[in-house]
Design a protein around this motif. Structure first.
Motif, short mmCIF file in Angstrom:
data_model
loop_
_atom_site.label_atom_id
_atom_site.label_comp_id
_atom_site.label_asym_id
_atom_site.label_seq_id
_atom_site.Cartn_x
_atom_site.Cartn_y
_atom_site.Cartn_z
N MET A 1 0.83 -1.20 0.00
CA MET A 1 0.00 0.00 0.00
C MET A 1 0.87 1.27 0.00
N LYS A 2 1.96 1.23 0.76
CA LYS A 2 2.83 2.40 0.84
C LYS A 2 3.47 2.70 -0.51
N SER A 3 3.76 1.66 -1.30
CA SER A 3 4.36 1.90 -2.62
C SER A 3 3.36 2.55 -3.58
N VAL A 4 2.06 2.19 -3.44
CA VAL A 4 1.02 2.80 -4.27
C VAL A 4 0.89 4.28 -3.91
N LEU A 5 0.89 4.58 -2.61
CA LEU A 5 0.79 5.96 -2.17
C LEU A 5 2.02 6.77 -2.59
N ALA A 6 3.20 6.13 -2.52
CA ALA A 6 4.43 6.81 -2.94
C ALA A 6 4.39 7.12 -4.43
N ALA A 7 3.86 6.18 -5.23
CA ALA A 7 3.73 6.41 -6.68
C ALA A 7 2.74 7.53 -6.95
N LEU A 8 1.64 7.58 -6.17
CA LEU A 8 0.64 8.63 -6.35
C LEU A 8 1.20 10.00 -5.96
N ALA A 9 2.08 10.03 -4.97
CA ALA A 9 2.67 11.28 -4.50
C ALA A 9 3.83 11.74 -5.38
N SER A 10 4.21 10.94 -6.37
CA SER A 10 5.34 11.26 -7.22
C SER A 10 5.06 12.49 -8.10
N ALA A 11 6.10 13.22 -8.41
CA ALA A 11 5.98 14.39 -9.30
C ALA A 11 5.64 13.97 -10.73
N LYS A 12 5.81 12.70 -11.06
CA LYS A 12 5.49 12.21 -12.42
C LYS A 12 3.99 12.33 -12.71
N VAL A 13 3.18 12.22 -11.66
CA VAL A 13 1.73 12.34 -11.85
C VAL A 13 1.41 13.70 -12.47
N ILE A 14 1.97 14.74 -11.90
CA ILE A 14 1.72 16.09 -12.41
C ILE A 14 2.42 16.30 -13.75
N PHE A 15 3.62 15.73 -13.88
CA PHE A 15 4.39 15.88 -15.11
C PHE A 15 3.62 15.33 -16.31
N TYR A 16 2.89 14.21 -16.13
CA TYR A 16 2.14 13.62 -17.24
C TYR A 16 0.70 14.13 -17.31
N SER A 17 0.16 14.66 -16.23
CA SER A 17 -1.23 15.13 -16.23
C SER A 17 -1.38 16.51 -16.87
N PHE A 18 -0.44 17.41 -16.62
CA PHE A 18 -0.55 18.76 -17.16
C PHE A 18 -0.57 18.81 -18.68
N PRO A 19 0.26 18.04 -19.39
CA PRO A 19 0.14 18.07 -20.86
C PRO A 19 -1.23 17.62 -21.35
N TRP A 20 -1.82 16.62 -20.66
CA TRP A 20 -3.16 16.16 -21.07
C TRP A 20 -4.19 17.28 -20.84
N LEU A 21 -4.06 18.02 -19.72
CA LEU A 21 -4.96 19.16 -19.49
C LEU A 21 -4.80 20.21 -20.59
N MET A 22 -3.57 20.43 -21.06
CA MET A 22 -3.35 21.38 -22.14
C MET A 22 -4.01 20.90 -23.44
N VAL A 23 -3.93 19.60 -23.71
CA VAL A 23 -4.59 19.03 -24.89
C VAL A 23 -6.10 19.25 -24.80
N LEU A 24 -6.68 18.96 -23.62
CA LEU A 24 -8.12 19.19 -23.43
C LEU A 24 -8.48 20.66 -23.63
N LEU A 25 -7.64 21.54 -23.12
CA LEU A 25 -7.89 22.97 -23.26
C LEU A 25 -7.88 23.40 -24.72
N ILE A 26 -6.93 22.90 -25.49
CA ILE A 26 -6.83 23.26 -26.91
C ILE A 26 -8.01 22.69 -27.69
N ILE A 27 -8.32 21.40 -27.48
CA ILE A 27 -9.44 20.77 -28.21
C ILE A 27 -10.76 21.45 -27.85
N GLY A 28 -10.97 21.69 -26.54
CA GLY A 28 -12.21 22.33 -26.10
C GLY A 28 -12.36 23.74 -26.61
#
Length: 194
Positions: A1-28
Motif C-alpha cells: 500500500m505504501k508503494s502505491v501511495l508513494a507512486a501517487l505522490a510522485s511528481a510524475k503524476v503532475i508531469f504527465y497530467s498537465f500536458p493532457w490538461l493542455m490538450v483538453l484545453l486546446i481541443i475544447g
C-alpha cells in the motif's frame, strides 16, 4: 500500500497530467467555434470521461481529481514537516485550497445575467442556457415555450393566444444577423436572420 501511495505522490503524476490538461484545453477551445461555449465546456472541461472516437480518455474532472489526490497524498504523507520547509508546505497547501475551491464552485455554481441599459433597473435574472420563447403583452407574460418544444414547421396553438405560431427556423447555437430580405416576416423576425 505504501508503494502505491508513494507512486501517487510522485511528481510524475503532475508531469504527465498537465500536458493532457493542455490538450483538453486546446481541443475544447477549438470545439467552441462549432458547438458553442456551454456544450464544449460540458463535453471537455466539466466531464469525467472524454470520448475521442471510440477511445475513452480522462476528462478534466478526472485529471484534476487525480492531480488533487496526488497533491493531498504528497502533502499529508510525504511532506517533510520541518520549519525549514515551511514555504514548500505552504505552497502545496495553497494549491490544494485552490483545487477544493474550484471543486466547490463547479459543484454549486449557477450562472445568470442581467441586461441593463444606462439608468435601468431590473429585479430578475436570465439563464444563459434555459432558452425559452416568451410572448408578452404590456410586459405581462402571456405564454412561454421551452426551446426544445419548438420544432421546425410545427404549428403551435396555445389557449392564451388568439393566433397560432409556426416555427420557420430554429437554431441552438447561432448569432442573429441583420436581415436583407424581410419578405413574409413580421416583428423582430423582420430585422434579423439566423
Amino acid at each position: 500500500m505504501k508503494s502505491v501511495l508513494a507512486a501517487l505522490a510522485s511528481a510524475k503524476v503532475i508531469f504527465y497530467s498537465f500536458p493532457w490538461l493542455m490538450v483538453l484545453l486546446i481541443i475544447g477551445t477549438i470545439a467552441q467555434k462549432e458547438m458553442g461555449i456551454f456544450t464544449a465546456q460540458k463535453l471537455y472541461f466539466s466531464s469525467w470521461i472524454v470520448w475521442l472516437g471510440v477511445l475513452p480518455m480522462p476528462g478534466a474532472y478526472l485529471t484534476l481529481g487525480f492531480i488533487s489526490a496526488s497533491l493531498l497524498v504528497k502533502f499529508i504523507g510525504f511532506s517533510p514537516w520541518q520549519k525549514s520547509k515551511a514555504g514548500n508546505i505552504l505552497s502545496h497547501f495553497g494549491v490544494l485550497l485552490l483545487m477544493v475551491g474550484g471543486l466547490l464552485t463547479a459543484a454549486t455554481q449557477k450562472e445568470n445575467f442581467i441586461m441593463l441599459r444606462e439608468g435601468q433597473e431590473a429585479a430578475s435574472l436570465s439563464d444563459f442556457h434555459a432558452r425559452v420563447l416568451t410572448i408578452q403583452k404590456d410586459e405581462d407574460t402571456i405564454a412561454s415555450l421551452p426551446f426544445e418544444e419548438l420544432e421546425k414547421n410545427d404549428a403551435i396553438d396555445l389557449p392564451a393566444l388568439p393566433f397560432s405560431i409556426e416555427v420557420l427556423e430554429s437554431c441552438a447555437n447561432c448569432r442573429p444577423v441583420m436581415n436583407q430580405n424581410a419578405e413574409g416576416k413580421k416583428g423582430f423576425a423582420q430585422k434579423v436572420s439566423l
